[in-house]
Design a protein around this motif. Structure first.
Motif, PDB file in Angstrom:
ATOM      1  N   MET A   1       0.827  -1.201   0.000  1.00 31.53           N
ATOM      2  CA  MET A   1       0.000   0.000   0.000  1.00 31.53           C
ATOM      3  C   MET A   1       0.859   1.247   0.000  1.00 31.53           C
ATOM      4  O   MET A   1       2.016   1.201   0.364  1.00 31.53           O
ATOM      5  N   PRO A   9      -7.487   2.648   6.073  1.00 31.00           N
ATOM      6  CA  PRO A   9      -8.491   2.110   5.161  1.00 31.00           C
ATOM      7  C   PRO A   9      -9.835   2.817   5.349  1.00 31.00           C
ATOM      8  O   PRO A   9     -10.233   3.098   6.476  1.00 31.00           O
ATOM      9  N   ARG A  32     -14.369  -4.708  18.734  1.00 31.88           N
ATOM     10  CA  ARG A  32     -13.197  -5.432  19.266  1.00 31.88           C
ATOM     11  C   ARG A  32     -12.381  -5.995  18.108  1.00 31.88           C
ATOM     12  O   ARG A  32     -11.230  -5.642  17.927  1.00 31.88           O
ATOM     13  N   HIS A  33     -12.978  -6.867  17.326  1.00 31.38           N
ATOM     14  CA  HIS A  33     -12.322  -7.420  16.140  1.00 31.38           C
ATOM     15  C   HIS A  33     -12.892  -6.738  14.898  1.00 31.38           C
ATOM     16  O   HIS A  33     -14.107  -6.533  14.823  1.00 31.38           O
ATOM     17  N   VAL A  34     -12.000  -6.453  13.938  1.00 30.84           N
ATOM     18  CA  VAL A  34     -12.496  -5.904  12.666  1.00 30.84           C
ATOM     19  C   VAL A  34     -12.018  -6.851  11.576  1.00 30.84           C
ATOM     20  O   VAL A  34     -11.045  -6.595  10.860  1.00 30.84           O
ATOM     21  N   GLY A  78      -0.776  -4.632  12.460  1.00 34.04           N
ATOM     22  CA  GLY A  78      -2.101  -4.312  11.909  1.00 34.04           C
ATOM     23  C   GLY A  78      -3.166  -4.672  12.930  1.00 34.04           C
ATOM     24  O   GLY A  78      -4.176  -5.289  12.607  1.00 34.04           O
ATOM     25  N   CYS A  79      -2.927  -4.256  14.193  1.00 26.86           N
ATOM     26  CA  CYS A  79      -3.694  -4.784  15.330  1.00 26.86           C
ATOM     27  C   CYS A  79      -5.085  -4.201  15.465  1.00 26.86           C
ATOM     28  O   CYS A  79      -5.863  -4.658  16.314  1.00 26.86           O
ATOM     29  N   ILE A 102      -0.866   1.351  11.771  1.00 28.88           N
ATOM     30  CA  ILE A 102      -0.482   2.585  11.084  1.00 28.88           C
ATOM     31  C   ILE A 102      -1.417   3.741  11.442  1.00 28.88           C
ATOM     32  O   ILE A 102      -1.083   4.899  11.200  1.00 28.88           O
ATOM     33  N   ASP A 103      -2.563   3.423  12.055  1.00 28.29           N
ATOM     34  CA  ASP A 103      -3.578   4.434  12.358  1.00 28.29           C
ATOM     35  C   ASP A 103      -3.611   4.671  13.873  1.00 28.29           C
ATOM     36  O   ASP A 103      -4.052   3.806  14.634  1.00 28.29           O
ATOM     37  N   GLN A 106      -6.886   4.137  15.956  1.00 27.78           N
ATOM     38  CA  GLN A 106      -7.222   2.765  16.354  1.00 27.78           C
ATOM     39  C   GLN A 106      -6.442   2.363  17.596  1.00 27.78           C
ATOM     40  O   GLN A 106      -6.964   1.718  18.501  1.00 27.78           O
ATOM     41  N   ASP A 128       4.440   1.495  10.388  1.00 28.77           N
ATOM     42  CA  ASP A 128       4.083   0.774   9.159  1.00 28.77           C
ATOM     43  C   ASP A 128       4.622  -0.660   9.252  1.00 28.77           C
ATOM     44  O   ASP A 128       5.772  -0.867   9.668  1.00 28.77           O
ATOM     45  N   ALA A 129       3.811  -1.612   8.818  1.00 29.28           N
ATOM     46  CA  ALA A 129       4.228  -3.020   8.844  1.00 29.28           C
ATOM     47  C   ALA A 129       5.485  -3.262   8.023  1.00 29.28           C
ATOM     48  O   ALA A 129       6.197  -4.251   8.242  1.00 29.28           O
ATOM     49  N   VAL A 145      -3.484 -10.423  11.498  1.00 32.44           N
ATOM     50  CA  VAL A 145      -4.850 -10.933  11.340  1.00 32.44           C
ATOM     51  C   VAL A 145      -5.593 -10.101  10.294  1.00 32.44           C
ATOM     52  O   VAL A 145      -5.905  -8.930  10.520  1.00 32.44           O
ATOM     53  N   GLU A 146      -5.800 -10.713   9.151  1.00 33.28           N
ATOM     54  CA  GLU A 146      -6.590 -10.115   8.061  1.00 33.28           C
ATOM     55  C   GLU A 146      -6.157  -8.683   7.727  1.00 33.28           C
ATOM     56  O   GLU A 146      -6.973  -7.777   7.686  1.00 33.28           O
ATOM     57  N   CYS A 147      -4.876  -8.493   7.517  1.00 31.32           N
ATOM     58  CA  CYS A 147      -4.408  -7.150   7.180  1.00 31.32           C
ATOM     59  C   CYS A 147      -3.255  -7.153   6.179  1.00 31.32           C
ATOM     60  O   CYS A 147      -2.910  -6.096   5.630  1.00 31.32           O
ATOM     61  N   HIS A 150      -3.120  -5.171   2.934  1.00 30.80           N
ATOM     62  CA  HIS A 150      -2.848  -3.716   2.951  1.00 30.80           C
ATOM     63  C   HIS A 150      -1.342  -3.430   2.963  1.00 30.80           C
ATOM     64  O   HIS A 150      -0.943  -2.287   2.764  1.00 30.80           O
TER      65      HIS A 150
HETATM   66  C1  SAM Z   1      -9.109  -5.616   8.548  1.00 25.71           C
HETATM   67  S1  SAM Z   1      -8.253  -4.634   9.691  1.00 25.71           S
HETATM   68  C2  SAM Z   1      -7.760  -5.876  10.844  1.00 25.71           C
HETATM   69  C3  SAM Z   1      -7.506  -5.295  12.190  1.00 25.71           C
HETATM   70  C4  SAM Z   1      -7.139  -6.329  13.257  1.00 25.71           C
HETATM   71  N1  SAM Z   1      -6.016  -7.158  12.858  1.00 25.71           N
HETATM   72  C5  SAM Z   1      -8.324  -7.180  13.572  1.00 25.71           C
HETATM   73  O1  SAM Z   1      -8.302  -8.349  13.170  1.00 25.71           O
HETATM   74  O2  SAM Z   1      -9.266  -6.703  14.226  1.00 25.71           O
HETATM   75  C6  SAM Z   1      -6.696  -4.210   8.870  1.00 25.71           C
HETATM   76  C7  SAM Z   1      -5.786  -3.372   9.753  1.00 25.71           C
HETATM   77  O3  SAM Z   1      -4.533  -3.169   9.094  1.00 25.71           O
HETATM   78  C8  SAM Z   1      -4.089  -1.849   9.433  1.00 25.71           C
HETATM   79  N2  SAM Z   1      -3.063  -1.431   8.462  1.00 25.71           N
HETATM   80  C9  SAM Z   1      -3.252  -1.149   7.152  1.00 25.71           C
HETATM   81  N3  SAM Z   1      -2.079  -0.853   6.559  1.00 25.71           N
HETATM   82  C10 SAM Z   1      -1.124  -0.967   7.515  1.00 25.71           C
HETATM   83  C11 SAM Z   1       0.301  -0.818   7.506  1.00 25.71           C
HETATM   84  N4  SAM Z   1       0.951  -0.503   6.376  1.00 25.71           N
HETATM   85  N5  SAM Z   1       0.972  -1.017   8.658  1.00 25.71           N
HETATM   86  C12 SAM Z   1       0.316  -1.340   9.793  1.00 25.71           C
HETATM   87  N6  SAM Z   1      -1.031  -1.503   9.861  1.00 25.71           N
HETATM   88  C13 SAM Z   1      -1.744  -1.321   8.742  1.00 25.71           C
HETATM   89  C14 SAM Z   1      -5.363  -1.046   9.368  1.00 25.71           C
HETATM   90  O4  SAM Z   1      -5.248   0.219   9.972  1.00 25.71           O
HETATM   91  C15 SAM Z   1      -6.308  -1.992  10.091  1.00 25.71           C
HETATM   92  O5  SAM Z   1      -6.238  -1.809  11.465  1.00 25.71           O
END
Ligand code: SAM
Length: 287
Positions: A1, A9, A32-34, A78-79, A102-103, A106, A128-129, A145-147, A150
């Motif tokens: 990204m 996002p 709690r979870h997204v 990406g917590c 990154i946000d 959150q 940033d990851a 988890v599901e990130c 991005h």
């Molecule tokens: C679908 S959400 C999942 C959030 C969390 N892992 C959960 O399962 O509830 C994706 C997450 O990735 C984060 N994210 C996106 N790009 C990122 C980056 N480059 N570095 C760190 N976090 C990032 C977003 O801000 C968001 O919190």
């Protein structure tokens, strides 16, 4: 990204608005979870409470693939709102956990919600990851988890490998295309691109299972767990789409329905599979 242009996002902006307006369903299902839910049977009842349980089940399944054995140091990259760290905090003792996102908005919510249990430590870092401000070989497990769709995947793999100790495990979930889907999408989603961009932001769903195995090999890791839970995630789509039909903003609801409906169709046809993957850092290679 492209983190410098669009770090957050769009679906999180919508979620923050819904939470701020006191939307009970949003707070219950996504406070709690997204991420997607996981149902052991097809018995989803369509309520927010049921969705939350399914999201917790998904989180635990991804954590279990990391083979965590306390005492352990865990980085959750990406917590989001800290749901994974909250779950680990409730299930285990003697964990030192670091939530990275990154946000900063959150992270602020995560810090308010998650109180470390006795014997556990939690820190939250805005980063940033692709560039983790963490020590080399300082972690037993890295979670995403599901990130990862991005992230800059190759850079994140390099970073996860660097911060894991030999024998440590990276566990993640992702939307993984079948080969025929990868050729069709070529890194994007064709006619659905605009709807996906508006709804989910910059996402890259082009990494196949073979692509993952290659990334792992390049970074001194090997595939440990590959769990195809696509079928068990399917009730997610009806829940998300039912919710969007009640949004006041009809234009954006329509884009959300297009993007999510497309993903639902691709998942039902198994063109895209929802995989839980974990990788062990091999002992023989440093960094
Ligand atoms: C679908 S959400 C999942 C959030 C969390 N892992 C959960 O399962 O509830 C994706 C997450 O990735 C984060 N994210 C996106 N790009 C990122 C980056 N480059 N570095 C760190 N976090 C990032 C977003 O801000 C968001 O919190």
């Amino acid at each position: 990204m492209n983190a410098s242009e669009s770090p957050n996002p769009p679906y999180f902006d919508v979620l923050f608005d819904r939470i701020a307006s006191g939307d009970h369903e949003a707070v219950t299902a996504f406070g709690r979870h997204v991420h997607w839910g996981l149902w052991e049977s097809n018995a989803a009842d369509g309520t927010a409470a049921d969705y939350l349980q399914a999201a917790e089940r998904m989180c635990q399944r991804i954590c279990d693939a990391a083979k965590i054995q306390p005492p352990a140091r865990i980085a959750d990259v990406g917590c989001g709102f800290g749901g994974t760290i909250a779950s680990l905090n409730e299930r285990y003792q003697s964990l030192a956990m670091t939530g990275i996102n990154i946000d900063s908005r959150q992270l602020q919510r995560a810090e308010e919600l998650v109180v470390p249990a006795a014997g556990n430590q939690i820190q939250w870092i805005c980063a940033d990851a692709a560039s983790l401000p963490l020590d080399d070989a300082g972690f037993d497990a890295v979670l995403a988890v599901e990130c990862i769709f991005h992230f800059d995947r190759p850079r994140f793999f390099a970073e996860a490998s660097r911060v894991l100790r030999p024998g440590g495990v990276l566990s993640l979930s992702d939307f993984v295309p079948q080969p025929r889907m990868a050729a069709f999408m070529d890194g994007g989603a064709g006619p659905m691109s605009e709807a996906i961009q508006w709804t989910y932001g910059d996402v890259d769903m082009s990494c196949s299972l073979e692509g993952y195995e290659q990334l792992a090999a390049e970074h001194g890791m090997r595939l440990l767990v590959c769990d195809d839970v696509t079928e068990q995630t399917l009730p997610t789509y009806d829940f998300l789409c039912e919710g969007a039909r009640r949004w006041h903003d009809q234009k954006h609801a329509e884009l959300f329905l297009q993007a999510t409906g497309w993903l639902q169709k691709a998942s039902r046809k198994k063109m895209i599979r929802y995989l839980i993957l974990s990788f062990e850092k091999l002992a023989s290679r440093a960094g």
